[in-house]
Motif scaffolding. Structure first.
Motif, short mmCIF file in Angstrom:
data_model
loop_
_atom_site.label_atom_id
_atom_site.label_comp_id
_atom_site.label_asym_id
_atom_site.label_seq_id
_atom_site.Cartn_x
_atom_site.Cartn_y
_atom_site.Cartn_z
N PHE A 10 0.81 -1.21 0.00
CA PHE A 10 0.00 0.00 0.00
C PHE A 10 0.85 1.27 0.00
N ASP A 11 2.15 1.12 -0.07
CA ASP A 11 3.02 2.29 -0.14
C ASP A 11 2.83 3.01 -1.46
N PRO A 12 3.04 4.35 -1.48
CA PRO A 12 3.03 5.05 -2.76
C PRO A 12 4.16 4.57 -3.65
N GLN A 13 3.93 4.59 -4.95
CA GLN A 13 4.94 4.12 -5.88
C GLN A 13 6.15 5.06 -5.87
N PRO A 14 7.37 4.49 -6.00
CA PRO A 14 8.56 5.33 -6.03
C PRO A 14 8.48 6.33 -7.18
N ALA A 15 8.99 7.52 -6.93
CA ALA A 15 8.97 8.56 -7.95
C ALA A 15 10.21 9.42 -7.79
N SER A 16 10.63 10.03 -8.89
CA SER A 16 11.77 10.93 -8.86
C SER A 16 11.35 12.23 -8.18
N ILE A 17 12.11 12.62 -7.16
CA ILE A 17 11.81 13.85 -6.42
C ILE A 17 12.49 15.00 -7.14
N GLU A 18 11.70 15.78 -7.83
CA GLU A 18 12.24 16.86 -8.65
C GLU A 18 12.38 18.13 -7.82
N GLY A 19 13.61 18.64 -7.74
CA GLY A 19 13.86 19.89 -7.05
C GLY A 19 13.67 21.07 -7.99
N ASN A 20 14.26 22.20 -7.64
CA ASN A 20 14.09 23.41 -8.45
C ASN A 20 15.40 23.98 -8.96
N VAL A 21 16.47 23.14 -8.97
CA VAL A 21 17.78 23.58 -9.44
C VAL A 21 18.17 22.73 -10.64
N ARG A 22 18.51 23.40 -11.75
CA ARG A 22 18.84 22.71 -13.01
C ARG A 22 20.13 23.25 -13.60
N ALA A 23 20.73 22.42 -14.46
CA ALA A 23 21.91 22.85 -15.20
C ALA A 23 21.51 23.86 -16.27
N MET A 24 22.29 24.91 -16.45
CA MET A 24 21.96 25.94 -17.42
C MET A 24 22.15 25.45 -18.85
N SER A 25 23.12 24.55 -19.06
CA SER A 25 23.40 24.07 -20.40
C SER A 25 22.40 23.03 -20.88
N ASP A 26 21.76 22.33 -19.95
CA ASP A 26 20.80 21.28 -20.28
C ASP A 26 19.80 21.19 -19.14
N THR A 27 18.62 21.74 -19.33
CA THR A 27 17.64 21.81 -18.24
C THR A 27 17.06 20.46 -17.85
N THR A 28 17.40 19.40 -18.59
CA THR A 28 16.98 18.06 -18.19
C THR A 28 17.88 17.50 -17.10
N ILE A 29 19.01 18.16 -16.84
CA ILE A 29 19.92 17.72 -15.78
C ILE A 29 19.54 18.46 -14.50
N LEU A 30 19.04 17.72 -13.54
CA LEU A 30 18.55 18.30 -12.29
C LEU A 30 19.51 18.02 -11.15
N ALA A 31 19.66 19.01 -10.29
CA ALA A 31 20.32 18.77 -9.01
C ALA A 31 19.31 18.17 -8.03
N LEU A 32 19.81 17.50 -7.02
CA LEU A 32 18.95 17.01 -5.95
C LEU A 32 18.77 18.11 -4.91
N GLY A 33 17.73 18.00 -4.10
CA GLY A 33 17.49 18.99 -3.07
C GLY A 33 16.66 20.16 -3.55
N TYR A 34 16.57 21.18 -2.70
CA TYR A 34 15.69 22.30 -2.99
C TYR A 34 16.26 23.58 -2.38
#
Length: 355
Positions: free
Chosen positions: A275-299
């Motif tokens: 009954f646990d929620p399914q695992p998901a990628s925790i998307e923060g709000n910090v990204r690489a300027m050269s490629d916005t698909t590259i995310l940093a962890l945290g917030y």
């Protein structure tokens, strides 16, 4: 029977031919981890920059995980930019110390980080929203299941008034300073080695910080404009008789920060059941300027803060009754406070109301 013996011989033969295989461990590329907050309280503000990896329980961040030599700045929507200073002793810590740069409700803030390898990361613009004032704290004593070795607790609850405008999000951060005993309780002197004079143990009683969950969040979607009453934010254990000192900080969150911390808590509290929620990628709000698909962890966040402090008097619990109930269950016999509790302090914390 003959068929059975033939099958058994075949299985034994096959199992004898199986050699253990050492599977290669998948190496995950390390990622930038950002942890920081701008508030409407006076600076300094701390931004922590690390690389993903295995952290230990130590307060110090391993040298190989600290982002050493980054260039970090924080800017607001008025165009002002302030540089952060790297801590000389803890290279993963970057401080905004400018006393004239103070968070203000209604403004938004952006973090920019240039790593030593030349890569550049930037956060989304994070709005700093006002927060409702926190009412005085309430503490209630609760008995636990002593047969399981659990200490009794004080439940700390908060009240606040949600504003009539929708879209308010809250996070609470609570901690207490617990009285702790080491080697002995105050009614019984520590044992004296043979041939030595009895000595007073100055490090057998102390206060130790105890942190509550950092992801206690709430949206006003269903309660807009109503009071938030009796919200449990901390269950503070009672390991010894004495004053407890409690502090609760109430933060405002943006919608993005609320969604981040909500998902973070869901992942943290997974128990492994169906009954646990399914695992998901925790998307923060910090990204690489050269490629916005590259995310940093945290917030990287921005928040107003309202806080309350409470002193819970220790004389509400009779020490003889407490010792009769728990004895020396919570007392390390061969260690003093500093050995048993790494963050111990011998005097109560300052700035709390009188008991």
């Amino acid at each position: 029977m003959a068929t059975f013996l033939s099958l058994l011989s075949l299985l034994v033969g096959l199992s004898a031919c199986v050699d253990p295989v050492a599977l290669p461990i998948r190496q995950i590329e390390r990622r930038l981890v950002v942890d920081g907050l701008i508030t409407d309280e006076a600076p300094p503000y701390l931004i922590k920059l690390t690389y993903s990896g295995n952290l230990t329980g130590s307060l110090l961040i391993p040298e190989e995980l600290a982002v050493n030599g980054a260039e970090a700045t924080v800017s607001d929507n008025t165009g002002r930019t302030v540089s952060l200073e790297q801590d000389a002793l803890n290279p993963a810590y970057y401080w905004l110390r400018d006393p004239t740069f103070r968070g203000q409700p209604g403004r938004s803030y952006t973090l920019s980080v240039k790593l030593p390898d030349g890569s550049h990361y930037q956060s989304r613009s994070e709005p700093l929203q006002a927060v409702a004032p926190l009412d005085p704290l309430d503490a209630q004593y609760y008995r636990q299941i002593r047969e399981l070795g659990q200490p009794d607790i004080y439940q700390i609850r908060v009240d606040t008034q949600d504003p009539p405008t929708p879209g308010n999000f809250y996070r609470w951060e609570a901690q207490s300073y617990l009285p702790r005993w080491a080697k002995s309780d105050p009614l019984h002197a520590p044992p004296t080695p043979p041939g030595e004079r009895p000595q007073v143990c100055n490090t057998c009683s102390c206060w130790v910080p105890y942190l509550g969950p950092l992801t206690e969040v709430l949206s006003d979607e269903r309660i807009n404009g109503h009071r938030i009453s009796g919200r449990l934010v901390l269950s503070s254990p009672i390991y010894a008789v004495g004053n407890q000192y409690v502090q609760v900080r109430q933060y405002s969150l943006s919608r993005g920060a609320y969604q981040y911390w909500l998902l973070f808590e869901q992942q943290r509290s997974r128990s492994g059941s169906l009954f646990d929620p399914q695992p998901a990628s925790i998307e923060g709000n910090v990204r690489a300027m050269s490629d916005t698909t590259i995310l940093a962890l945290g917030y990287f966040g921005a928040s107003a803060v309202s806080q309350q402090r409470l002193t819970i008097p220790g004389d509400t619990i009779n020490i003889n009754w407490f010792l009769n109930q728990f004895g020396s269950r919570f007392i390390p016999e061969k260690q003093d406070c500093f050995q048993a509790y790494p963050q111990a302090q011998l005097t109560p914390p300052s700035g709390y109301p009188p008991r």
